[in-house]
Design an enzyme around this catalytic site. Structure first.
Site, mmCIF file in Angstrom:
data_model
loop_
_atom_site.group_PDB
_atom_site.id
_atom_site.type_symbol
_atom_site.label_atom_id
_atom_site.label_comp_id
_atom_site.label_asym_id
_atom_site.label_seq_id
_atom_site.Cartn_x
_atom_site.Cartn_y
_atom_site.Cartn_z
ATOM 1 N N HIS A 20 1.206 5.406 -2.120
ATOM 2 C CA HIS A 20 0.694 6.373 -3.107
ATOM 3 C C HIS A 20 1.895 6.950 -3.848
ATOM 4 O O HIS A 20 2.472 7.949 -3.418
ATOM 5 C CB HIS A 20 -0.087 7.487 -2.409
ATOM 6 C CG HIS A 20 -1.293 6.986 -1.686
ATOM 7 N ND1 HIS A 20 -2.579 7.207 -2.126
ATOM 8 C CD2 HIS A 20 -1.412 6.241 -0.554
ATOM 9 C CE1 HIS A 20 -3.436 6.630 -1.288
ATOM 10 N NE2 HIS A 20 -2.745 6.038 -0.327
ATOM 11 N N HIS A 67 -9.793 2.265 0.446
ATOM 12 C CA HIS A 67 -9.418 3.048 1.626
ATOM 13 C C HIS A 67 -10.649 3.051 2.516
ATOM 14 O O HIS A 67 -11.606 3.771 2.257
ATOM 15 C CB HIS A 67 -9.038 4.478 1.235
ATOM 16 C CG HIS A 67 -7.625 4.603 0.807
ATOM 17 N ND1 HIS A 67 -7.145 4.004 -0.328
ATOM 18 C CD2 HIS A 67 -6.561 5.238 1.376
ATOM 19 C CE1 HIS A 67 -5.852 4.271 -0.440
ATOM 20 N NE2 HIS A 67 -5.480 5.015 0.575
ATOM 21 N N ASP A 117 2.182 3.298 2.971
ATOM 22 C CA ASP A 117 1.165 4.308 2.642
ATOM 23 C C ASP A 117 1.759 5.516 1.923
ATOM 24 O O ASP A 117 1.323 5.868 0.831
ATOM 25 C CB ASP A 117 0.393 4.739 3.888
ATOM 26 C CG ASP A 117 -0.952 5.388 3.563
ATOM 27 O OD1 ASP A 117 -1.397 5.268 2.411
ATOM 28 O OD2 ASP A 117 -1.551 5.998 4.464
ATOM 29 N N GLU A 126 -10.650 5.135 7.184
ATOM 30 C CA GLU A 126 -9.386 5.717 7.658
ATOM 31 C C GLU A 126 -9.722 6.960 8.477
ATOM 32 O O GLU A 126 -9.532 8.100 8.055
ATOM 33 C CB GLU A 126 -8.475 6.068 6.475
ATOM 34 C CG GLU A 126 -7.081 6.469 6.920
ATOM 35 C CD GLU A 126 -6.180 6.896 5.777
ATOM 36 O OE1 GLU A 126 -6.634 6.908 4.618
ATOM 37 O OE2 GLU A 126 -5.017 7.225 6.055
ATOM 38 N N GLN A 152 -9.564 9.796 -4.495
ATOM 39 C CA GLN A 152 -9.173 10.541 -3.285
ATOM 40 C C GLN A 152 -10.297 11.415 -2.723
ATOM 41 O O GLN A 152 -10.468 11.539 -1.523
ATOM 42 C CB GLN A 152 -7.953 11.417 -3.617
ATOM 43 C CG GLN A 152 -7.542 12.399 -2.542
ATOM 44 C CD GLN A 152 -6.363 11.896 -1.722
ATOM 45 O OE1 GLN A 152 -5.276 11.666 -2.245
ATOM 46 N NE2 GLN A 152 -6.595 11.716 -0.451
ATOM 47 N N HIS A 186 0.842 -1.210 0.000
ATOM 48 C CA HIS A 186 0.000 0.000 0.000
ATOM 49 C C HIS A 186 0.873 1.255 0.000
ATOM 50 O O HIS A 186 1.501 1.588 1.012
ATOM 51 C CB HIS A 186 -0.923 0.026 1.222
ATOM 52 C CG HIS A 186 -1.932 1.133 1.195
ATOM 53 N ND1 HIS A 186 -3.289 0.904 1.198
ATOM 54 C CD2 HIS A 186 -1.789 2.480 1.148
ATOM 55 C CE1 HIS A 186 -3.930 2.064 1.168
ATOM 56 N NE2 HIS A 186 -3.033 3.046 1.129
#
Ligand code: FE2
Length: 411
Positions: free
Chosen positions: A57, A208, A307, A211, A150, A55
């Site tokens: 980005h 996601h 992450d 979170e 996002q 995981h």
């Protein structure tokens, strides 16, 4: 080539590994070298499958401090910093940063990355660049791409179509962000939409999910129910699930039955979630990391990810999986001897299940000869001492090596 005296995945018995034509051709004790065959004596060093970043980005990586530092360290200031940086986002910008990040990871024995790429961008600039990079970098890194909304699927203009477009472009997995949608209805509908898209396209799904420290954030139950009903099962991954940290125990007890039935995977991100969660708390401050120990005890697959890599949300990171595993063990209180010894699985074999790498991943005869050698006799020693990744082989080709630093005491 023969690698002699390898400690394969903490095994008590040392074995020799023969690599021919990029394949593990033989793994046994006391192999006899053929005439002229290269022999490397590992002297009992640990050999494990390549590390996996399950995981991250990559589209935002290596941008911390550019154009501004996130001074408070909060998620919200991170979003503000990124909004300023996003103006300069171009294909060349993404490619230059991702190439650097991949080199960092490769130097630390990582050979597989699942990256989430923001698709709440009408131009899908980062997605296009990442799809080209996936091909360009395939000899050194397998990159799996999640279409990540996002700013939401229903809460962002044209969100559904952008998701569909990203999947048509060749993304490997469908994402969602139910806790960020405007309403509970949107949250549920976004998961219904994403599950249907995954089922229709036959692709994986990585959400996601919750979170947030809000104990009322219940995306996970909807995700697990859809995984079960659509027959997606272990093709589905719930990332983060921070709210589960704050759920009441009676609810978790009920939820666990569904989670087991659904067979979904979990990815926890201990570095970023301990840093970003609990921000609305005074004291005591919640850790915000999901219930890893309890999920594993129920036979549910969990891996650890980083992450973020040096971006507005996380100002550190050097592309190693060891740090995520190291902090993860502390924060989840998995500090028993066996927990520590076997924790390499959280950043290797468990992550391989999540990424659906199949039978070709792992150290066994007939598989591609992809592995790393650690400067330690077993994983307990490797993680405790932050041992160097001595070398990383991919399909029989040496990709990276490290000469460990030598410390001299002058007293
Ligand atoms: Fe994430």
């Amino acid at each position: 080539m023969i690698l002699k005296n390898a400690t394969i995945e903490n095994s008590e018995i040392r074995k020799d590994i023969r690599v021919s034509d990029g394949i593990f051709s033989e793994i046994a004790e006391n192999l006899i070298p053929a005439a002229g065959e290269e022999v490397v004596d590992l002297g009992g060093k640990l050999v494990i499958p390549p590390f996996i970043e399950s995981h991250v980005h990559l589209d935002t990586c290596l941008t911390a401090g550019d154009p501004c530092w996130n001074m408070s360290g909060t998620l919200f200031e991170g979003i503000e910093c990124w909004a300023k940086r996003k103006d300069r986002l171009s294909a060349d910008d993404v490619k230059e940063r991702v190439r650097r990040a991949v080199r960092l990871y490769a130097g630390n024995g990582v050979q597989f990355i699942r990256t989430h790429v923001d698709v709440t961008d009408p131009t899908l600039t980062a997605m296009k660049a990442m799809i080209e990079l996936r091909d360009e970098l395939k000899d050194v890194m397998d990159i799996q791409i999640v279409a990540f909304p996002q700013e939401g699927i229903l809460s962002f203009p044209n969100g559904k179509n952008l998701m569909i477009e990203a999947m048509n472009m060749g993304a490997d997995a469908v994402g969602a962000i139910p806790h960020f949608e405007f309403t509970r209805e949107y949250s549920v509908e976004s998961l219904n939409f994403a599950a249907e898209l995954a089922a229709k396209t036959g692709k994986l799904m990585d959400v996601h999910c919750d979170e947030t420290d809000d104990d009322q954030s219940r995306g996970l139950e909807t995700l697990a129910a859809r995984a079960l009903e659509y027959g997606l099962f272990d093709k589905v991954t719930a990332s983060h699930t921070c709210a589960m940290h704050s759920y009441n125990n009676a609810y978790v007890l009920r939820l666990m039955r569904l989670l087991k039935m659904s067979r979904i995977n979990f990815v926890a991100n201990p570095l970023v979630n301990t840093h970003l969660e609990g921000r609305a708390d005074t004291y005591p401050k919640r850790r915000g990391v999901t219930r890893v120990k309890e999920l594993l005890a129920e036979g549910i697959n969990v891996s650890f990810g980083n992450d973020d890599l040096f971006d507005p949300w996380y100002p550190m990171g050097c592309g190693t999986m060891r740090d995520a595993a190291y902090l993860g063990l502390h924060v989840t209180q998995m500090m028993g001897y066996e927990d520590i010894l076997n924790s390499y699985k959280l950043v290797t074999v468990n992550a391989a299940r999540t990424l659906h790498l199949g039978e070709s991943y792992g150290i066994k005869e007939g598989n591609p000869a992809s592995f790393v050698v650690m400067d330690a006799d077993n994983w307990y020693e490797a993680i405790a001492n932050n041992s160097a990744v001595l070398c990383s082989y991919r399909k029989g080709r040496k990709l990276a090596e490290t000469v460990p630093a030598e410390k001299k005491l002058l007293f």
